[in-house]
Write a protein that holds these residues in place. Structure first.
Motif, short mmCIF file in Angstrom:
data_model
loop_
_atom_site.label_atom_id
_atom_site.label_comp_id
_atom_site.label_asym_id
_atom_site.label_seq_id
_atom_site.Cartn_x
_atom_site.Cartn_y
_atom_site.Cartn_z
N GLU A 55 37.88 42.03 31.63
CA GLU A 55 37.46 43.00 32.63
C GLU A 55 38.61 43.74 33.18
N MET A 56 38.13 44.80 33.87
CA MET A 56 39.38 45.56 34.22
C MET A 56 39.46 44.76 35.80
N ARG A 57 41.12 45.07 36.12
CA ARG A 57 41.28 44.64 37.35
C ARG A 57 40.89 45.72 38.50
N PRO A 58 40.79 45.23 39.71
CA PRO A 58 40.46 45.99 40.87
C PRO A 58 41.47 47.40 40.76
N ASP A 59 40.84 48.31 41.43
CA ASP A 59 41.74 49.57 41.26
C ASP A 59 43.02 49.54 42.30
N ASN A 60 43.20 48.58 43.08
CA ASN A 60 44.41 48.71 43.95
C ASN A 60 45.37 47.78 43.02
N GLU A 61 44.89 47.08 41.93
CA GLU A 61 45.80 46.24 41.04
C GLU A 61 46.28 46.82 39.91
N GLN A 62 45.62 48.08 39.50
CA GLN A 62 46.01 48.68 38.42
C GLN A 62 47.34 49.71 38.42
N VAL A 63 48.33 49.24 37.72
CA VAL A 63 49.58 49.81 37.85
C VAL A 63 50.23 49.88 36.38
N TYR A 64 50.08 49.15 35.55
CA TYR A 64 50.58 49.42 34.17
C TYR A 64 50.48 50.71 33.37
N ILE A 65 49.05 50.94 33.35
CA ILE A 65 48.77 52.08 32.62
C ILE A 65 49.20 53.24 33.26
N ARG A 92 46.42 27.19 23.86
CA ARG A 92 47.96 27.22 23.68
C ARG A 92 48.37 28.72 23.38
N TYR A 93 47.27 29.56 23.02
CA TYR A 93 47.76 31.09 22.75
C TYR A 93 46.60 31.91 23.66
N THR A 94 47.11 33.02 24.14
CA THR A 94 46.17 33.69 25.21
C THR A 94 46.32 35.07 25.07
N PRO A 95 45.48 35.93 25.23
CA PRO A 95 45.55 37.43 24.96
C PRO A 95 45.83 37.93 26.51
N GLY A 96 46.08 36.96 27.44
CA GLY A 96 45.89 37.26 28.88
C GLY A 96 47.02 38.27 29.24
N TYR A 97 48.33 37.89 28.72
CA TYR A 97 49.51 38.63 29.05
C TYR A 97 49.32 40.17 28.47
N PHE A 98 48.69 40.36 27.31
CA PHE A 98 48.48 41.80 26.71
C PHE A 98 47.29 42.47 27.62
N LEU A 99 46.31 41.72 28.11
CA LEU A 99 45.43 42.15 29.00
C LEU A 99 46.05 42.73 30.37
N ASN A 100 46.94 41.86 30.85
CA ASN A 100 47.42 42.30 32.13
C ASN A 100 48.15 43.53 31.83
N SER A 101 48.71 43.70 30.60
CA SER A 101 49.82 44.68 30.58
C SER A 101 49.07 46.10 30.44
N VAL A 102 47.55 45.98 30.34
CA VAL A 102 46.70 47.20 30.48
C VAL A 102 46.08 47.18 31.56
N ASP A 103 46.30 46.42 32.73
CA ASP A 103 45.36 46.37 33.65
C ASP A 103 44.04 45.80 33.62
N MET A 104 44.01 44.83 32.75
CA MET A 104 42.93 44.04 32.46
C MET A 104 43.05 42.52 32.74
N GLN A 105 42.14 41.75 32.87
CA GLN A 105 42.21 40.52 32.94
C GLN A 105 41.01 39.51 32.23
N LEU A 106 41.65 38.29 32.06
CA LEU A 106 40.96 37.42 31.14
C LEU A 106 40.14 36.53 32.19
N THR A 107 38.84 36.61 32.16
CA THR A 107 37.99 35.72 33.20
C THR A 107 37.02 34.64 32.29
N PRO A 108 36.43 33.79 32.88
CA PRO A 108 35.57 33.13 31.96
C PRO A 108 34.60 33.71 31.44
N GLU A 109 34.05 35.02 31.95
CA GLU A 109 33.01 35.69 31.57
C GLU A 109 33.47 36.67 30.17
N GLY A 110 34.86 36.84 30.21
CA GLY A 110 35.68 37.65 29.06
C GLY A 110 36.54 38.57 29.66
#
Length: 566
Positions: A333-343, A313-331
């Motif tokens: 991690e940074m997004r691919p270079d071509n998807e990094q835009v917010y920083i 019901r609650y996720t840190p995913g939005y904040f991770l996306n805001s700093v070019d990271m993503q939430l995965t089953p493994e924890g």
């Protein structure tokens, strides 16, 4: 030794005793203890003051505090997955993504019932849009699959009608599901609450149906699907359950239940039809095969890992996306270079806001000094020119700069006419950072001039004359005497301009192009276009945190007490 005579009242005279209480405390005119009367008067004074500021306080709470609190909540809220697919989320708890295999049949069955109800309530597209933020293609997957769910049950209905035509009648199903024993109200209430959470609406009213406890134990999947049908039919459509034909999902549940149901001990209504359907041995199609036939993406483990990852019901995913990271089953991690835009956007926003603030200081300081030192009549005339932009629409001013800065615009034409620029190599001053800085400096310049002018007007001119009389040069007198006294105005203007510029999005959108936009433009895009309000809230929260951090740093270095507007 003679006795001394004493005149006047003694210390214990009645005149003094009347002003004190039994315990010796001072009394007020009404006879109450003086301390209590003072406290009572202070309370009345505070309540009176609170009553005066109450309208403003309520206005601030409603228009400022409440939206910020809502933004903070939306940045972590993520209940759409668990509300729309409650059974699927529960079954997925036992699935291990590390196996790289698709979930078992129980997960696909739960998905079918959850998705069928969501499709009837038109909520499956919202769920697809939410998950599409994390994995591209899930929006179309849920939309297309929602349209084909009826086909699964239609095949079963056709075969049941060949055995007994009553299987297509609503009254027959109502008689079967109500049974003859004790009703299971708790089961139906649970399905109603699920429907309310899915539609985010309060659904008062009487369903007019409750499954019998005996049927619920004998046919659990059928009871699940029929209760969803009854709840939606009665509470949303407003129809009578007994008069409506059941959903196709009910027939899927019946076929699954008949594989293991022990009908030998059952003697309730429509038992003969149940036994005939079980004896017909209708071929069973697995839910997994059905979804795989609908779309092969349903047997892709990455789809299920996305659903599982974003099921809480609650996720840190939005904040991770805001700093070019993503939430995965493994924890994380940074997004691919071509998807990094917010920083990059955050850095650009900070840099350009500081450039705009610096430009406003350089241009606004001389104007403010001129206003503060000219005769009143001339100063008032110049002040009108300073305030004139406030009487013009922001959109008009920004559009005017777009006309002036373009390659065929006024400025380039003048430079070509003067021979400073070749006609074939006109300057590119629009749709880039330069255009944004120029346009926003013009728009925000009055917010720098006014605080500076207010502070400079309070600096006595005699200070400069005194410095010069002591041998200081004009520059030394200005730098050592005048400028330090104007620093509070610089601080006030800088805070105003910086905070305003960091949140601007209209001007960068018009003149900024792809390299001159701010993070606020991305926030506006997610609110109005992509409808990803969670990510917009996370970006806004981070921007708010950055502003507060810079405000704290400014207070530590310069001191907020040194900032003055006059």
């Amino acid at each position: 030794m003679s006795d001394t005579t004493q005149t006047g009242p003694t210390p214990a005279s009645p005149a003094v005793g009347e002003a004190t209480g039994k315990r010796g405390e001072m009394l007020a005119a009404d006879g109450r203890p003086l301390k209590s009367s003072l406290n009572r008067a202070l309370r009345r004074q505070k309540l009176r003051a609170l009553g005066l500021i109450a309208p403003l306080l309520i206005f601030v709470l409603v228009t400022f505090i409440a939206p910020i609190a809502d933004m903070l909540f939306r940045s972590v809220e993520n209940d759409i997955v668990s509300n729309t697919l409650p059974g699927t989320v529960e079954e997925l708890n036992d699935w291990d993504v590390a196996t790289s295999e698709t979930p078992d049949e129980a997960v696909y069955r739960a998905l079918y019932y959850d998705l069928f109800l969501a499709a009837e309530a038109k909520e499956h597209t919202k769920l697809g849009s939410r998950l599409n933020y994390e994995k591209t293609g899930l929006s179309s997957l849920f939309r297309s699959s929602g349209r084909g769910l009826d086909d699964f049950g239609d095949d079963y209905l056709d075969q049941l009608e060949e055995i007994d035509e009553r299987w297509a009648e609503g009254a027959f199903w109502y008689s079967l599901m109500t049974g003859s024993g004790e009703a299971d109200e708790s089961y139906l209430n649970g399905r109603v609450r699920t429907l309310e959470r899915m539609t985010t609406e309060n659904l008062p009213g009487d369903v007019g149906f409750a499954p019998s406890a005996e049927i619920a134990a004998l046919l659990p999947e059928t009871t699940h699907a029929y209760s969803d049908f009854a709840s939606y039919t009665a509470l949303v459509d407003g129809d009578v359950v007994a008069e409506e034909d059941p959903w196709e999902s009910v027939y899927v549940g019946l076929m699954n239940d008949l594989q293991t149901a022990d009908l030998a001990a059952y003697s309730g209504p429509e038992v003969d039809a149940l036994r005939a359907a079980q004896a017909a041995d209708i071929p069973l199609v697995s839910a997994k095969d059905f979804f795989a036939e609908e779309d092969e993406d349903w047997v892709d483990p990455s789809v299920w890992s996305t659903i599982q990852t974003y099921s809480p019901r609650y996720t840190p995913g939005y904040f991770l996306n805001s700093v070019d990271m993503q939430l995965t089953p493994e924890g994380m991690e940074m997004r691919p270079d071509n998807e990094q835009v917010y920083i990059k956007l955050f850095k650009r926003t900070m840099f350009m806001s500081l450039m705009i603030t610096g430009s406003c200081i350089l241009l606004g300081y001389p104007v403010a000094w001129l206003l503060a030192n000219l005769p009143m009549r001339k100063a008032n005339l110049l002040m009108i020119l300073v305030l004139l932009p406030f009487w013009t629409s922001l959109l008009v001013r920004t559009s005017a700069w777009k006309v002036m800065l373009q390659q065929q615009g006024v400025i380039n034409d003048v430079l070509v006419w003067l021979g400073m620029v070749d006609d074939m190599n006109r300057l590119v001053m629009i749709n880039n950072q330069f255009g944004t800085i120029v346009a926003m400096t013009h728009i925000l310049l009055p917010f720098m001039i006014l605080p500076l002018y207010s502070v400079m007007q309070g600096i006595p001119p005699t200070y400069l004359r005194a410095a010069k009389s002591l041998g200081a040069t004009n520059w030394t007198a200005f730098w050592r005497v005048y400028f330090p006294q104007s620093v509070p105005g610089i601080g006030a203007g800088s805070i105003l301009v910086f905070i305003l510029s960091i949140g601007y999005y209209i001007t960068p959108e018009i003149v900024g192009g792809t390299t001159g936009t701010f993070i606020s433009n991305r926030i506006a895009y997610h609110i109005s276009s992509s409808l990803n309000w969670g990510l917009a809230a996370a970006l806004g929260t981070i921007l708010l945190g950055v502003v507060l951090l810079l405000y704290w740093a400014y207070d530590r270095i310069v001191g907020i007490d040194n900032v003055k507007l006059g």
